[in-house]
Design a protein around this motif. Structure first.
Motif, PDB file in Angstrom:
ATOM      1  N   UNK A 168      75.059  42.472 -10.544  1.00 54.21           N
ATOM      2  CA  UNK A 168      75.514  43.364  -9.485  1.00 54.21           C
ATOM      3  C   UNK A 168      75.095  42.885  -8.114  1.00 54.21           C
ATOM      4  N   UNK A 169      75.281  43.755  -7.132  1.00 56.11           N
ATOM      5  CA  UNK A 169      74.977  43.421  -5.739  1.00 56.11           C
ATOM      6  C   UNK A 169      73.635  44.018  -5.348  1.00 56.11           C
ATOM      7  N   UNK A 170      72.895  43.258  -4.532  1.00 52.92           N
ATOM      8  CA  UNK A 170      71.605  43.703  -4.030  1.00 52.92           C
ATOM      9  C   UNK A 170      71.543  43.387  -2.543  1.00 52.92           C
ATOM     10  N   UNK A 171      71.118  44.350  -1.716  1.00 57.81           N
ATOM     11  CA  UNK A 171      71.015  44.089  -0.274  1.00 57.81           C
ATOM     12  C   UNK A 171      70.146  42.868   0.014  1.00 57.81           C
ATOM     13  N   UNK A 172      70.603  42.030   0.948  1.00 55.82           N
ATOM     14  CA  UNK A 172      69.841  40.852   1.355  1.00 55.82           C
ATOM     15  C   UNK A 172      70.089  39.628   0.493  1.00 55.82           C
ATOM     16  N   UNK A 173      71.028  39.729  -0.465  1.00 55.26           N
ATOM     17  CA  UNK A 173      71.320  38.597  -1.352  1.00 55.26           C
ATOM     18  C   UNK A 173      72.807  38.263  -1.301  1.00 55.26           C
ATOM     19  N   UNK A 174      73.137  37.107  -1.845  1.00 51.80           N
ATOM     20  CA  UNK A 174      74.531  36.721  -2.028  1.00 51.80           C
ATOM     21  C   UNK A 174      74.788  36.502  -3.511  1.00 51.80           C
ATOM     22  N   UNK A 175      75.994  36.828  -3.970  1.00 49.72           N
ATOM     23  CA  UNK A 175      76.315  36.523  -5.371  1.00 49.72           C
ATOM     24  C   UNK A 175      76.448  35.011  -5.562  1.00 49.72           C
ATOM     25  N   UNK A 176      76.026  34.522  -6.698  1.00 51.64           N
ATOM     26  CA  UNK A 176      76.077  33.084  -6.981  1.00 51.64           C
ATOM     27  C   UNK A 176      77.495  32.533  -6.886  1.00 51.64           C
ATOM     28  N   UNK A 177      78.471  33.341  -7.210  1.00 57.26           N
ATOM     29  CA  UNK A 177      79.862  32.863  -7.190  1.00 57.26           C
ATOM     30  C   UNK A 177      80.297  32.462  -5.779  1.00 57.26           C
ATOM     31  N   UNK A 178      79.728  33.061  -4.747  1.00 56.10           N
ATOM     32  CA  UNK A 178      80.124  32.711  -3.374  1.00 56.10           C
ATOM     33  C   UNK A 178      79.692  31.312  -2.984  1.00 56.10           C
ATOM     34  N   UNK A 179      78.725  30.739  -3.698  1.00 56.37           N
ATOM     35  CA  UNK A 179      78.276  29.374  -3.414  1.00 56.37           C
ATOM     36  C   UNK A 179      78.663  28.408  -4.523  1.00 56.37           C
ATOM     37  N   UNK A 180      79.532  28.866  -5.394  1.00 60.35           N
ATOM     38  CA  UNK A 180      79.937  28.060  -6.556  1.00 60.35           C
ATOM     39  C   UNK A 180      78.743  27.665  -7.420  1.00 60.35           C
ATOM     40  N   UNK A 181      77.772  28.571  -7.539  1.00 61.76           N
ATOM     41  CA  UNK A 181      76.633  28.328  -8.411  1.00 61.76           C
ATOM     42  C   UNK A 181      76.911  28.833  -9.826  1.00 61.76           C
ATOM     43  N   UNK A 182      78.089  29.371 -10.042  1.00 56.67           N
ATOM     44  CA  UNK A 182      78.490  29.824 -11.378  1.00 56.67           C
ATOM     45  C   UNK A 182      79.400  28.751 -11.953  1.00 56.67           C
ATOM     46  N   UNK A 183      79.086  28.361 -13.166  1.00 60.98           N
ATOM     47  CA  UNK A 183      79.894  27.325 -13.790  1.00 60.98           C
ATOM     48  C   UNK A 183      80.125  27.609 -15.252  1.00 60.98           C
ATOM     49  N   UNK A 184      80.474  26.586 -15.972  1.00 58.42           N
ATOM     50  CA  UNK A 184      80.778  26.727 -17.388  1.00 58.42           C
ATOM     51  C   UNK A 184      79.787  25.973 -18.266  1.00 58.42           C
ATOM     52  N   UNK A 185      78.611  25.711 -17.715  1.00 60.05           N
ATOM     53  CA  UNK A 185      77.586  24.980 -18.466  1.00 60.05           C
ATOM     54  C   UNK A 185      77.115  25.800 -19.661  1.00 60.05           C
ATOM     55  N   UNK A 186      76.666  25.122 -20.677  1.00 56.01           N
ATOM     56  CA  UNK A 186      76.159  25.780 -21.876  1.00 56.01           C
ATOM     57  C   UNK A 186      74.730  26.277 -21.646  1.00 56.01           C
ATOM     58  N   UNK A 187      74.029  25.674 -20.702  1.00 61.90           N
ATOM     59  CA  UNK A 187      72.659  26.085 -20.397  1.00 61.90           C
ATOM     60  C   UNK A 187      72.667  27.488 -19.784  1.00 61.90           C
ATOM     61  N   UNK A 188      71.578  28.227 -19.930  1.00 66.28           N
ATOM     62  CA  UNK A 188      71.525  29.588 -19.377  1.00 66.28           C
ATOM     63  C   UNK A 188      71.676  29.595 -17.858  1.00 66.28           C
ATOM     64  N   UNK A 189      72.364  30.595 -17.356  1.00 67.87           N
ATOM     65  CA  UNK A 189      72.521  30.786 -15.914  1.00 67.87           C
ATOM     66  C   UNK A 189      71.312  31.555 -15.401  1.00 67.87           C
ATOM     67  N   UNK A 190      70.689  31.095 -14.314  1.00 68.67           N
ATOM     68  CA  UNK A 190      69.571  31.873 -13.768  1.00 68.67           C
ATOM     69  C   UNK A 190      70.066  33.231 -13.279  1.00 68.67           C
ATOM     70  N   UNK A 191      69.197  34.209 -13.325  1.00 66.93           N
ATOM     71  CA  UNK A 191      69.526  35.536 -12.809  1.00 66.93           C
ATOM     72  C   UNK A 191      69.416  35.552 -11.296  1.00 66.93           C
TER      73      UNK A 191
END
Length: 121
Positions: free
Chosen positions: A55-78
């Motif tokens: 979800x959204x939290x004040x003072x943060x950006x979602x990872x998708x806005x920086x293309x930090x979301x991908x299709x890797x098999x490794x766990x995505x950081x929270x």
């Protein structure tokens, strides 16, 4: 690792040179909120990027806005914690990863690799 049981931690921090990766294995939104609030109070933090699924939290950006979301098999950081850089070139955390190598960060002294890649056609 933080939590009552080391085999099932509530929060895991992975140091990553110019940034730290925080994993919340249980995807606990209340713990995410407390963690983010605590990090935003630190002078060495310059940016927080949060997994869109939390979800959204004040003072943060979602990872998708920086293309930090991908299709890797490794766990995505929270949460990805970016460290502040000062005009002197010093950064809040700068760990050496092997002989003379540093992992990237998104400080003002350097372009964020993910953001730069996103802008490249």
């Amino acid at each position: 690792m933080l939590g009552q049981d080391a085999t099932k931690p509530d929060l895991v921090v992975a140091t990553n040179g110019g940034s730290d990766l925080i994993y919340l294995p249980n995807k606990d939104k209340k713990l995410a909120d407390r963690t983010i609030k605590a990090l935003l109070e630190q002078d060495y933090v310059s940016g927080l990027f949060v997994d869109d699924k939390l979800g959204r939290f004040p003072g943060t950006l979602p990872m998708s806005q920086l293309n930090l979301k991908g299709k890797a098999v490794t766990p995505t950081p929270s949460i990805v914690v970016n460290f502040r850089s000062w005009s002197s070139g010093l950064r809040g955390a700068d760990q050496l990863l092997g002989p003379g190598r540093r992992h990237g960060c998104c400080g003002r002294a350097k372009a964020c690799t993910a953001a730069s890649a996103a802008a490249t056609p």
